[in-house]
Design a protein around this motif. Structure first.
Motif, PDB file in Angstrom:
ATOM      1  N   ALA A  26      23.948   6.738   1.246  1.00  0.00           N
ATOM      2  CA  ALA A  26      24.619   5.443   1.213  1.00  0.00           C
ATOM      3  C   ALA A  26      23.790   4.379   0.501  1.00  0.00           C
ATOM      4  CB  ALA A  26      24.939   4.989   2.636  1.00  0.00           C
ATOM      5  N   TYR A  28      20.571   3.650   1.136  1.00  0.00           N
ATOM      6  CA  TYR A  28      19.507   3.101   1.975  1.00  0.00           C
ATOM      7  C   TYR A  28      18.303   4.043   1.924  1.00  0.00           C
ATOM      8  CZ  TYR A  28      23.131   0.042   3.937  1.00  0.00           C
ATOM      9  OH  TYR A  28      24.124  -0.877   4.097  1.00  0.00           O
ATOM     10  N   LEU A  69      25.116  -4.138  21.686  1.00  0.00           N
ATOM     11  CA  LEU A  69      25.808  -3.589  20.506  1.00  0.00           C
ATOM     12  C   LEU A  69      25.136  -3.994  19.201  1.00  0.00           C
ATOM     13  CD1 LEU A  69      29.703  -3.767  20.777  1.00  0.00           C
ATOM     14  CD2 LEU A  69      28.249  -1.749  20.581  1.00  0.00           C
ATOM     15  N   ASP A  70      24.732  -5.269  19.106  1.00  0.00           N
ATOM     16  CA  ASP A  70      24.189  -5.751  17.829  1.00  0.00           C
ATOM     17  C   ASP A  70      22.815  -5.175  17.509  1.00  0.00           C
ATOM     18  OD1 ASP A  70      23.220  -7.275  20.030  1.00  0.00           O
ATOM     19  OD2 ASP A  70      22.552  -8.854  18.666  1.00  0.00           O
ATOM     20  N   ILE A  71      22.153  -4.560  18.498  1.00  0.00           N
ATOM     21  CA  ILE A  71      20.837  -3.973  18.209  1.00  0.00           C
ATOM     22  C   ILE A  71      20.853  -2.452  18.332  1.00  0.00           C
ATOM     23  CG2 ILE A  71      19.464  -6.046  18.724  1.00  0.00           C
ATOM     24  CD1 ILE A  71      18.868  -4.677  21.508  1.00  0.00           C
ATOM     25  N   ILE A  72      22.036  -1.855  18.311  1.00  0.00           N
ATOM     26  CA  ILE A  72      22.097  -0.399  18.188  1.00  0.00           C
ATOM     27  C   ILE A  72      21.806  -0.066  16.727  1.00  0.00           C
ATOM     28  CG2 ILE A  72      23.595   1.626  18.271  1.00  0.00           C
ATOM     29  CD1 ILE A  72      25.021   0.393  20.655  1.00  0.00           C
ATOM     30  N   PRO A  74      21.856   1.620  13.140  1.00  0.00           N
ATOM     31  CA  PRO A  74      21.342   0.463  12.394  1.00  0.00           C
ATOM     32  C   PRO A  74      21.901  -0.841  12.950  1.00  0.00           C
ATOM     33  CG  PRO A  74      23.038   1.595  11.120  1.00  0.00           C
ATOM     34  CD  PRO A  74      22.803   2.414  12.340  1.00  0.00           C
ATOM     35  N   CYS A  75      21.037  -1.808  13.143  1.00  0.00           N
ATOM     36  CA  CYS A  75      21.434  -3.044  13.818  1.00  0.00           C
ATOM     37  C   CYS A  75      22.211  -3.971  12.872  1.00  0.00           C
ATOM     38  CB  CYS A  75      20.203  -3.756  14.376  1.00  0.00           C
ATOM     39  SG  CYS A  75      19.161  -4.500  13.112  1.00  0.00           S
ATOM     40  N   ASP A  76      22.849  -4.951  13.481  1.00  0.00           N
ATOM     41  CA  ASP A  76      23.640  -5.906  12.700  1.00  0.00           C
ATOM     42  C   ASP A  76      22.784  -6.678  11.695  1.00  0.00           C
ATOM     43  OD1 ASP A  76      25.577  -5.161  14.507  1.00  0.00           O
ATOM     44  OD2 ASP A  76      26.184  -7.202  15.029  1.00  0.00           O
ATOM     45  N   ARG A  78      20.037  -5.441   9.979  1.00  0.00           N
ATOM     46  CA  ARG A  78      19.284  -4.623   9.029  1.00  0.00           C
ATOM     47  C   ARG A  78      19.460  -5.073   7.591  1.00  0.00           C
ATOM     48  NH1 ARG A  78      20.896   1.509   7.540  1.00  0.00           N
ATOM     49  NH2 ARG A  78      22.794   0.365   6.990  1.00  0.00           N
ATOM     50  N   ASP A  79      20.695  -5.201   7.161  1.00  0.00           N
ATOM     51  CA  ASP A  79      20.920  -5.412   5.736  1.00  0.00           C
ATOM     52  C   ASP A  79      20.440  -6.779   5.268  1.00  0.00           C
ATOM     53  OD1 ASP A  79      22.030  -2.922   6.087  1.00  0.00           O
ATOM     54  OD2 ASP A  79      23.662  -3.280   4.686  1.00  0.00           O
ATOM     55  N   CYS A 147      33.112  -5.072  -0.295  1.00  0.00           N
ATOM     56  CA  CYS A 147      32.445  -5.205   1.000  1.00  0.00           C
ATOM     57  C   CYS A 147      32.289  -6.679   1.321  1.00  0.00           C
ATOM     58  CB  CYS A 147      31.092  -4.499   1.012  1.00  0.00           C
ATOM     59  SG  CYS A 147      29.983  -5.032  -0.294  1.00  0.00           S
ATOM     60  N   ALA A 148      32.256  -6.980   2.600  1.00  0.00           N
ATOM     61  CA  ALA A 148      32.151  -8.365   3.052  1.00  0.00           C
ATOM     62  C   ALA A 148      30.818  -8.559   3.744  1.00  0.00           C
ATOM     63  CB  ALA A 148      33.304  -8.698   3.991  1.00  0.00           C
ATOM     64  N   ARG A 149      29.931  -9.307   3.130  1.00  0.00           N
ATOM     65  CA  ARG A 149      28.588  -9.526   3.667  1.00  0.00           C
ATOM     66  C   ARG A 149      27.954 -10.724   2.970  1.00  0.00           C
ATOM     67  NH1 ARG A 149      25.256  -4.423   2.977  1.00  0.00           N
ATOM     68  NH2 ARG A 149      23.713  -5.802   2.054  1.00  0.00           N
ATOM     69  N   PRO A 157      27.174   1.741  -2.589  1.00  0.00           N
ATOM     70  CA  PRO A 157      27.116   3.029  -1.895  1.00  0.00           C
ATOM     71  C   PRO A 157      28.020   4.079  -2.528  1.00  0.00           C
ATOM     72  CG  PRO A 157      28.372   1.444  -0.599  1.00  0.00           C
ATOM     73  CD  PRO A 157      27.772   0.677  -1.758  1.00  0.00           C
TER      74      PRO A 157
ATOM     75  N   GLY C 144      29.192  -4.077   6.064  1.00  0.00           N
ATOM     76  CA  GLY C 144      30.228  -4.859   5.385  1.00  0.00           C
ATOM     77  C   GLY C 144      31.377  -4.040   4.810  1.00  0.00           C
ATOM     78  N   LEU C 146      34.791  -2.395   4.169  1.00  0.00           N
ATOM     79  CA  LEU C 146      36.128  -2.861   4.524  1.00  0.00           C
ATOM     80  C   LEU C 146      37.132  -1.725   4.415  1.00  0.00           C
ATOM     81  CD1 LEU C 146      36.178  -6.205   2.465  1.00  0.00           C
ATOM     82  CD2 LEU C 146      35.871  -5.980   4.951  1.00  0.00           C
ATOM     83  N   ARG C 165      31.467  -1.057  16.255  1.00  0.00           N
ATOM     84  CA  ARG C 165      30.737  -2.003  15.420  1.00  0.00           C
ATOM     85  C   ARG C 165      31.638  -2.595  14.342  1.00  0.00           C
ATOM     86  NH1 ARG C 165      25.375  -0.551  15.873  1.00  0.00           N
ATOM     87  NH2 ARG C 165      24.797  -2.583  15.108  1.00  0.00           N
TER      88      ARG C 165
END
Lengths: 170, 170, 170
Positions: A26, A28, A69-72, A74-76, A78-79, A147-149, A157, C144, C146, C165
């Motif tokens: 992906a 990463y 949830l946010d720290i599972i 890969p966490c929210d 990471r990116d 993608c939305a970020r 990816p 991100g 979608l 998530r």
């Protein structure tokens, strides 16, 4: 419960290999300090036995999945941390620049909001609901991936085009 | 600078193998004339040494990354050329139909706008900004993958459903 | 035409291996009853010879591609059935929960509309065209990604974050 948790080297190696493969697929990258990366992977397995999920090995979990949830991994976060600091908070994931030795990992401030703000952020996102787009949508000009970020990913990816080949779409 | 560039057969093989793997993973295909494909991959490595990026081996780069962004491989024009002609401008990437011998690659006209128009296109896209959706958004009916491009991809990069399983979404 | 169709065990194994690899890469899973899965893969190859496409081995194809598009494997109904029943209609694809033995596959009702309604649904979707978003758009909070579908996928096909998530984006 004794709190005693047994993690075999084989299970660490298996998860490390799986995460590495999935990361590369992906766009990463795991930290190329393999022993360090495996110590974090071991932390994930310890947390899986303790809590039932891969809670971040560098943060204190509550043990309630909903709150964690946010720290599972890969966490929210990471990116955004990869983007700003070249590594996630733990250093399990690193950017290509770090891999290539063009950037050094320094100390990474905790991006996770404190408990009170976390609650408010969640409520805000729920109340906003679907009424507005809260984040920019990026489009890869090569393959059209959306993608939305906050910022585009390091590489697409899908087609591996680099970050500078993304344009804002929405 | 001598212009002399040394590219080892090993580095060509390594990049060829990597690109082939990444292409297949996303539903793309390298030309199955392996020697021809490798000659193009060698061209990418030559350009990487010359310019610092994988400028298209079949086009003249300016050497200024900003001006060459659209022809860094995979180029902005690859997917449209795959769709219309069964191959990218160079012939490094080909469609499934070409691989299967159901379509032959003919001459592929240069889709890249001439320098003056390129500038104007870029300005237009910047001035339009995010105020409107400039391209259709396609949705894979099987997995819900979304992408914004002139036409749907040959296969869904996520679930491998074919082009005729995409519907216009926006 | 004799209707006689020869499918070699090698071709079944090849397609099984390919589908398994592609499934795992996108967060899907083939049934771990390998012999059963291969019997369905054989059905796909039989239908490919009969009709020219991978028509669902558990449904009656019309032989006209246009009318059978929704049941070309993976069918339009796979992901909803995975979500609701832990398996697609045939049982070729199963959910992680089923793989882990946490859920058992029961009988799966046919989700495909009867012929008359199918026509009407298609006409409605064409006439609606792009004037409205017919399905929710989900966003993976980690990377991100979608996608537009009734419910989020079991795991993010890009970063492997789990279903919980995902947040509604549009």
């Amino acid at each position: 419960m004794s709190g005693e948790v047994l993690i075999t080297p084989e299970s660490v190696d298996n998860l490390y290999n799986r995460l590495k493969k999935e990361a590369e697929a992906a766009g990463y990258h795991l930290n190329n300090d393999v022993e360090f990366a495996k110590s974090l992977v071991k932390g994930l397995l310890v947390n899986e036995q303790r809590y039932g999920y891969w809670s971040c090995p560098c943060r204190l979990a509550s043990g309630k999945k909903e709150e964690d949830l946010d720290i599972i991994c890969p966490c929210d976060y990471r990116d955004a941390d990869l983007n700003d600091y070249g590594a996630c908070y733990c250093g399990l994931y690193v950017s290509q620049e770090v891999l290539d030795g063009k950037k050094t990992i320094g100390s990474i401030p905790e991006r996770r909001p404190p408990p009170g703000e976390r609650e408010r952020a969640k409520l805000a996102s729920v109340s906003t609901g679907i009424s507005g787009i809260s984040l920019p949508v990026w489009r890869c000009v090569v393959c059209g991936y959306l993608c939305a970020r906050e910022e585009p990913p390091e590489v697409c990816p899908i087609c591996r085009a680099k970050k500078d080949r993304f344009q804002r779409f929405l």
